[in-house]
Enzyme design. Structure first.
Site, PDB file in Angstrom:
ATOM      1  N   GLY B   8       0.848  -1.196   0.000  1.00 41.83           N
ATOM      2  CA  GLY B   8       0.000   0.000   0.000  1.00 41.83           C
ATOM      3  C   GLY B   8       0.873   1.231   0.000  1.00 41.83           C
ATOM      4  CB  ALA B   9       0.048   4.811   0.033  1.00 43.69           C
ATOM      5  CD  GLU B  10      -0.435   4.962   6.526  1.00 45.15           C
ATOM      6  OE1 GLU B  10       0.446   5.348   7.296  1.00 45.15           O
ATOM      7  OE2 GLU B  10      -1.567   4.619   6.875  1.00 45.15           O
ATOM      8  CG  ASP B  12       5.924  -3.178   2.194  1.00 48.77           C
ATOM      9  OD1 ASP B  12       5.298  -2.419   1.427  1.00 48.77           O
ATOM     10  OD2 ASP B  12       7.168  -3.253   2.217  1.00 48.77           O
ATOM     11  CB  ILE B  13      -0.248  -6.198   3.552  1.00 48.72           C
ATOM     12  CG1 ILE B  13      -0.751  -4.746   3.586  1.00 48.72           C
ATOM     13  CG2 ILE B  13      -1.168  -7.132   4.318  1.00 48.72           C
ATOM     14  CD1 ILE B  13      -1.038  -4.210   4.946  1.00 48.72           C
ATOM     15  CG  ASP B 116      -7.667   5.399   3.582  1.00 49.89           C
ATOM     16  OD1 ASP B 116      -8.156   5.881   2.538  1.00 49.89           O
ATOM     17  OD2 ASP B 116      -6.721   4.599   3.574  1.00 49.89           O
TER      18      ASP B 116
END
Lengths: 328, 209
Positions: B8-10, B12-13, B116
């Protein structure tokens, strides 16, 4: 070959440009109103400047392009958004040329002009567009014939933030290059409000806090921290949009796009997301006639133009209300 | 071993194990473009906030259980929700907008702002037959109608770009769902206009000259 004249006069710049249908910019002449140091742009003074400069700017643009009024296929003008008195100068001249020489007249949205010129010059196809200027701070994506706003400022623009900070330092607007220079001498980061709300951002709290800081910190460090904070916010919302919309290109346009530090940050964002970084060439980043001429060309080719008597200007005009048929 | 499933932008998953459980590792990695102080401050702040809000929000909606938090490594380990994202379904079924409205409505009734609300953050778990809401990194507590209305404005903005073909239907369902939670919500919906008018060039002013 179709050729057209574009006239820009939304704010401090009066510009004229001749362009052909292949996108070749045959001329791009401008004259910029510079307000006294420490003050912002005065709409009346700027419009006087434009009225004085208009005839010679337009004539130089034609001369450089080696064309005459009769050779033109259309006249495009910036119809807004912008300062009323300034808009009227460009619109009046355009309407006159259009009526006198019997040429189609094409009203163009100024922000759209930035995006479409940038897109053409960088050969972008379907980019995520970042429009950064005195009038706009927006992240956009073209969907079904409109540029749709994915995120934007909830109050002031990045250009206004920098100009108003510059004014507090006694600089003339636009203050971007001067502030960038001062910031390059700072290196101590001062904590400042960082306001990202989803895809949107807000700069007004940041401006208030930097103005207060001027009494207690060196201006180099404040300018440095202001740029770091505001640009990081921009980079973050850009990254959010890239991650979500999975665009292959990022197009950065508008006067503030010329800032090198911002550049660096957005390039890093692109690397992280495997996206191509496309930045409008610096000489076309600021307001200019070419952005209006090229966008006028796109409209003209799509059969969009008006009669001189129905010419209009809009001081306030949102880009997502404008039809862009070539992005259907 | 953990496997990267999304960037994601924020954060890592990663999908991995936590004891016997399948778990999501959400790691806020450094942003190379930001200066260190700012980057660390934001990552620390958001990790702490997300862990707190994931727990707090359970009073209103389903969220994954938080299993482990490390503020020094910017990691949250949470229960894995095995389901499908609304992002990939809503274009076929725009009535799902109602789910967004109901879930935000319930959060707002408890003064929780999501911050969000895009369709990638709503996940349907088929096994449990429940909707889950994730990604609370920009979430906060507020009783102000203004903050709640910004949340709704974000929904509108995101739908307009993410799902333009079904925008109208989604939004109608969304407002219905949101209004169904509380009578006061009508007032908050009206406030969206006010926020949008404050935006740049929102009041269209045009004239012949």
């Amino acid at each position: 070959m179709t050729i057209g004249l574009g006239i820009e006069s939304t704010a401090h710049t009066f510009g004229a440009s001749v362009i052909d249908e292949s996108g070749k910019i045959l001329s791009n002449v401008k004259s910029v109103y510079v307000p006294p140091s420490g003050s912002g742009i005065h709409p009346r003074e700027a419009s006087r400047h434009h009225a004085d400069e208009a005839p010679s700017v337009v004539q130089s643009a034609l001369k450089e392009a080696r064309v005459s009024f009769k050779d033109l296929d259309f006249i495009a003008y910036s119809a807004g958004p912008g300062l009323g008195p300034c808009l009227r100068v460009g619109a009046t001249i355009s309407r006159f040329i259009s009526a006198y020489y019997n040429k189609p007249l094409v009203p163009v949205h100024h922000g759209l002009g930035h995006i479409e010129l940038g897109s053409m010059l960088t050969s972008a196809r379907d980019p995520l567009a970042l429009l950064l200027s005195g009038g706009h701070t927006m992240v956009l994506s073209a969907v079904r014939g409109r540029w749709r706003v994915f995120g934007e400022t909830l109050d002031m623009t990045i250009g206004q933030l920098i100009d108003q900070f510059g004014r507090a330092l006694g600089l003339a607007s636009p203050a971007g290059p001067a502030v960038e220079k001062i910031a390059s001498k700072g290196n101590k980061y001062i904590e400042m409000p960082y306001v990202v709300k989803g895809n949107d951002l807000s700069f007004s709290g940041l401006l208030t806090s930097v103005k207060k800081m001027l009494a207690s910190y060196p201006q180099e460090d404040i300018a440095f921290s202001l740029q770091e904070t505001a640009f990081s916010m921009l980079a973050e919302v850009t990254e959010r949009a890239l991650a979500l919309l999975r665009k292959a290109e990022l197009l950065v346009v508008g006067g503030v796009a010329a800032n090198r530090r911002l550049h660096e940050m957005l390039e890093a964002v692109c690397r992280r997301h495997g996206c191509e970084f496309k930045m409008v060439p610096v000489e076309y980043a600021g307001d200019c006639g070419a952005q209006i001429a090229w966008t006028g060309m796109l409209y003209f080719k799509n059969g969009f133009f008006v009669r001189p008597e129905s010419a209009f200007v809009k001081q306030s005009w949102r880009i997502d209300e404008v039809d862009v048929p070539w992005r259907g | 071993m953990e496997r990267l499933v999304a960037r994601g932008a924020e954060a890592d998953i990663y999908l991995g194990k936590w004891g016997p459980l399948e778990a999501i590792y959400k790691v806020r990695t450094p942003k190379q473009y930001m200066i260190d102080e700012l980057d660390k401050r934001l990552r620390r702040h958001r990790t702490a906030r997300e862990a707190k809000m994931l727990r707090a929000a359970r009073i209103a909606v389903n969220t994954p259980h938080v299993l482990y938090v490390s503020l020094s490594r910017y990691i949250i380990v949470m229960e894995y929700i095995n389901g499908k994202r609304m992002l990939d379904m809503i274009d076929e079924d725009p009535t799902m907008g109602r789910v967004i409205g109901e879930m935000l409505g319930r959060l707002h009734a408890h003064d929780i702002i999501h911050g969000d609300p895009n369709t990638a953050n709503f996940i349907f778990d088929y096994r449990r037959n429940k909707w889950y809401l994730v990604d609370f990194g920009l979430s906060f507590i507020s009783s102000r109608n203004e903050d709640k209305a910004v949340d709704l404005h974000l929904v509108k903005e995101v739908m307009y770009v993410q799902h333009p073909a079904r925008f109208g239907e989604i939004m109608n369902a969304f407002y219905e769902g949101y209004k169904s939670i509380s009578e006061k919500n009508e007032e908050i919906i009206k406030k969206i206009d006010e926020i949008e008018r404050r935006g740049r060039y929102a009041r269209s002013r045009s004239f012949l000259f």
